[in-house]
Design a protein around this motif. Sequence first.
Motif: not given
Length: 305
Positions: A245-250, A237-238, A231-232, A226-228
């Motif tokens: 600054e993007v923080t990903e929370q899965c 968009w990044r 990120t994809d 799910e995290a991968s």
Amino acid sequence: MSRRTVIAAVDGSAESLAAAAWAAREAHLRGLPLHLLHARQDRSPLFSAALPGGAGPAPDGTTLTRHGAELVLAETADRLREGCPDLDVSVEQVTGRPAEVLLSATEGAEVLVMGSRGLGALGGFLAGSVSTPVIARAERPVIVVRPGERVEDGADGGAVDRHCLDVVLGLDLSRPCDALISYAFEAATARGAGLRVVHGWTAPAVFDHDPAAADPGHRVAGGLREASALTDVLRPWRGTFPQVEVTEQCVVGKAAHHLVDASVDASLVVVGRRVRRAPFGTHVGSVTHAVLHHAASPVAVVPHL
């Protein structure tokens, strides 16, 4: 009216005045004009609220007269111009069914900002019977603001402007809509803020019945997948918004719970709503519904296919 316009629905209530102040800051950050709109329907009850200029609270059951609405709009516009002299502010009073007036206005706007203390307990013409269908049927983003949300106490006891805090985006990877993601990145860019992207996922039901599948390693592997995937989805968009600054929370569990928790220290929570072509119904989705009711920050509802 230009499509690049921020509209604030104003009825004289504390909720709508907070929405107007928030909309003014949003318009200033984005370099857009602000349009204050009052929808007047004869014999509609006016929520008991203090009017600008010391007019005092209106008795329950009264109506906001045309002159009263003009006064509210004019004094609100003057106060906002004082706070931001460069802001282009216009006012308009329209007679008609409030929900229809607001829905029509969103067709020519960048965003509609409405005041709320929680859906179903709104002031003036922004009663639940109006706000809910507007949010559910608008074809442009609708932002819901509660009073007192612009500034909160910081950890050092000083005032913190919510507009400076991170933007939080709730993202469903099964339907990662470009319009929703783009809006969140643009909101973060306008504020010079970070973007936290929250994706909630739940382990398949088989994990609860298959002893082998219940191996913690399977859940870890699922979380990594799910995290991968998150990120994809965000990678292009990044590249488009390198300054954000993007923080990903899965996270595991219901997305609504995590988004409500994240709203405590967010400038804005951005959630989606699927566009429905059916003429009836006011469904906004279970996650969006929960966030609208419980979020501590303003909420932007972005329609998408």
